[in-house]
Design a protein around this motif. Structure first.
Motif, PDB file in Angstrom:
ATOM      1  N   MET A 159       0.857  -1.202   0.000  1.00 61.28           N
ATOM      2  CA  MET A 159       0.000   0.000   0.000  1.00 61.28           C
ATOM      3  C   MET A 159       0.882   1.237   0.000  1.00 61.28           C
ATOM      4  SD  MET A 159      -2.985  -1.271   2.614  1.00 61.28           S
ATOM      5  CE  MET A 159      -4.225  -0.180   1.945  1.00 61.28           C
ATOM      6  N   GLN A 160       1.698   1.343  -1.011  1.00 63.88           N
ATOM      7  CA  GLN A 160       2.637   2.442  -1.155  1.00 63.88           C
ATOM      8  C   GLN A 160       1.891   3.775  -1.269  1.00 63.88           C
ATOM      9  OE1 GLN A 160       5.992   2.278  -1.312  1.00 63.88           O
ATOM     10  NE2 GLN A 160       6.391   4.414  -1.830  1.00 63.88           N
ATOM     11  N   PRO A 161       2.248   4.751  -0.459  1.00 64.48           N
ATOM     12  CA  PRO A 161       1.600   6.076  -0.602  1.00 64.48           C
ATOM     13  C   PRO A 161       1.822   6.650  -1.990  1.00 64.48           C
ATOM     14  CG  PRO A 161       2.810   5.930   1.464  1.00 64.48           C
ATOM     15  CD  PRO A 161       3.183   4.709   0.673  1.00 64.48           C
ATOM     16  N   GLN A 162       0.784   7.232  -2.518  1.00 62.11           N
ATOM     17  CA  GLN A 162       0.827   7.785  -3.860  1.00 62.11           C
ATOM     18  C   GLN A 162       0.831   9.309  -3.825  1.00 62.11           C
ATOM     19  OE1 GLN A 162       1.177   5.732  -6.539  1.00 62.11           O
ATOM     20  NE2 GLN A 162       1.219   4.053  -5.035  1.00 62.11           N
ATOM     21  N   LEU A 174       6.047  12.926  -3.381  1.00 60.55           N
ATOM     22  CA  LEU A 174       7.218  12.085  -3.540  1.00 60.55           C
ATOM     23  C   LEU A 174       8.447  12.969  -3.693  1.00 60.55           C
ATOM     24  CD1 LEU A 174       5.808   9.335  -5.936  1.00 60.55           C
ATOM     25  CD2 LEU A 174       5.916   9.339  -3.431  1.00 60.55           C
ATOM     26  N   GLY A 175       9.403  12.777  -2.783  1.00 60.40           N
ATOM     27  CA  GLY A 175      10.594  13.617  -2.801  1.00 60.40           C
ATOM     28  C   GLY A 175      11.532  13.270  -3.936  1.00 60.40           C
ATOM     29  N   GLU A 176      12.668  13.930  -3.948  1.00 58.65           N
ATOM     30  CA  GLU A 176      13.643  13.707  -5.023  1.00 58.65           C
ATOM     31  C   GLU A 176      14.155  12.285  -5.041  1.00 58.65           C
ATOM     32  OE1 GLU A 176      16.684  16.578  -4.470  1.00 58.65           O
ATOM     33  OE2 GLU A 176      15.417  18.302  -4.988  1.00 58.65           O
ATOM     34  N   THR A 177      14.202  11.653  -3.873  1.00 53.60           N
ATOM     35  CA  THR A 177      14.657  10.263  -3.809  1.00 53.60           C
ATOM     36  C   THR A 177      13.524   9.277  -4.025  1.00 53.60           C
ATOM     37  OG1 THR A 177      14.327  10.231  -1.413  1.00 53.60           O
ATOM     38  CG2 THR A 177      16.493  10.924  -2.214  1.00 53.60           C
ATOM     39  N   VAL A 181       5.279  14.490   3.253  1.00 53.99           N
ATOM     40  CA  VAL A 181       3.969  15.119   3.446  1.00 53.99           C
ATOM     41  C   VAL A 181       4.103  16.626   3.269  1.00 53.99           C
ATOM     42  CG1 VAL A 181       2.041  15.502   5.028  1.00 53.99           C
ATOM     43  CG2 VAL A 181       3.249  13.308   5.034  1.00 53.99           C
ATOM     44  N   GLU A 182       3.391  17.122   2.280  1.00 53.01           N
ATOM     45  CA  GLU A 182       3.299  18.576   2.084  1.00 53.01           C
ATOM     46  C   GLU A 182       2.228  19.079   3.043  1.00 53.01           C
ATOM     47  OE1 GLU A 182       5.086  20.110  -0.551  1.00 53.01           O
ATOM     48  OE2 GLU A 182       4.529  22.050   0.303  1.00 53.01           O
TER      49      GLU A 182
END
Length: 289
Positions: free
Chosen positions: A214-217, A242-245, A250-251
């Motif tokens: 259940m990977q966060p999208q 999703l960050g640079e890596t 969380v914004e």
């Protein structure tokens, strides 16, 4: 008009270029030799031309204003069409919201649903962003009549900001969710997957410990979870980015860089962990879920 002989005109034509070059070099040498004189000359010339600039600026400004008005009139039709489309869309959402409200009220009556009582809150002003023992914390003024307790939840006008970590007689410290000591149990609204939001001392906390598969999208809405009895369920936190890596962050909805007022809520929860009980993560180690 003065009439010049042909030989004299030819001589003047031949001498004009050398004279101009000599004048340019002379001006450069003068500027190097006496910068104060050049500066005064330049400012005197600017003072002389300033009224002319002011006179010339008026018609130029009028022309620019007229062009802007014409462009506004040309865009008026498109703006009207956009507003009509937006108004139609809002009417559709209003109809859907009214239908859902009626359905929700009917279901509540059938289930004899007892809603949660509205939480009490106090509003306090942020007076400093000194972190004390924390890297990311703010200080609020409570005064002698504002009762604030350790563990209460702090929100700004947009979403979760942190929780009360220290309480004094006239002030209290709010540990922000971005501090590396912060651990917030959250839920991804789309998949209902639970995860842990961990502060990193940066602008965006990270997500950890979500269920396998259940990977966060990107764009998933994040709200608080009531699983640990620390926060109530459903408080708005932010959206997944999703960050640079490629790691989900969380914004935050809350504008932690411009906090002015905070609402301190009392939800009657006592499941908060003392900050000293939290093990600080090593930033060099990549977290695992």
């Amino acid at each position: 008009m003065i009439r010049l002989s042909v030989p004299l005109r030819q001589a003047l034509a031949r001498l004009s270029v050398p004279v101009l070059i000599a004048a340019a070099f002379g001006t450069m040498l003068l500027g190097k030799a006496d910068t104060l004189l050049v500066e005064r000359t330049r400012m005197a010339l600017a003072d002389l031309l300033a009224p002319l600039y002011a006179v010339a600026a008026e018609p130029i400004g009028a022309v620019r204003g007229t062009v802007a008005e014409v462009q506004g009139l040309l865009n008026l039709r498109q703006e009207t069409a956009r507003l009509r489309e937006e108004n139609d869309r809002l009417h559709r959402w209003q109809a859907a919201a009214l239908a859902l409200e009626a359905e929700n009220a009917l279901l509540r009556r059938q289930l004899t649903f007892v809603p949660d009582p509205a939480p009490q809150f106090h509003t306090a002003r942020v007076v400093a962003d000194a972190g004390g023992t924390y890297a990311k914390a703010v200080l609020i003024a409570t005064g002698p009549f504002l009762q604030v307790q350790k563990g209460q939840v702090a929100l700004d006008e947009r979403g979760l900001a942190g929780r009360v970590s220290e309480v004094g007689s006239r002030s209290a410290r709010i540990l922000l969710v971005t501090d590396m000591n912060s651990r917030i149990p959250v839920v991804l609204e789309g998949s209902r997957a639970r995860a842990m939001m961990v502060g990193t001392n940066g602008a965006r906390p990270r997500l950890q410990h979500w269920p396998s598969g259940m990977q966060p999208q990107e764009g998933d809405r994040v709200v608080t979870s009531a699983e640990s009895a620390t926060f109530p369920a459903g408080l708005p936190v932010g959206i997944v980015h999703l960050g640079e890596t490629g790691w989900p962050e969380v914004e935050l909805y809350a504008r932690l860089d411009r906090l002015d007022l905070l609402r301190i809520f009392e939800f009657g929860l006592a499941g908060i962990l003392p900050p000293e009980a939290v093990t600080r993560p090593d930033p060099s180690v990549r977290p695992r879920h």
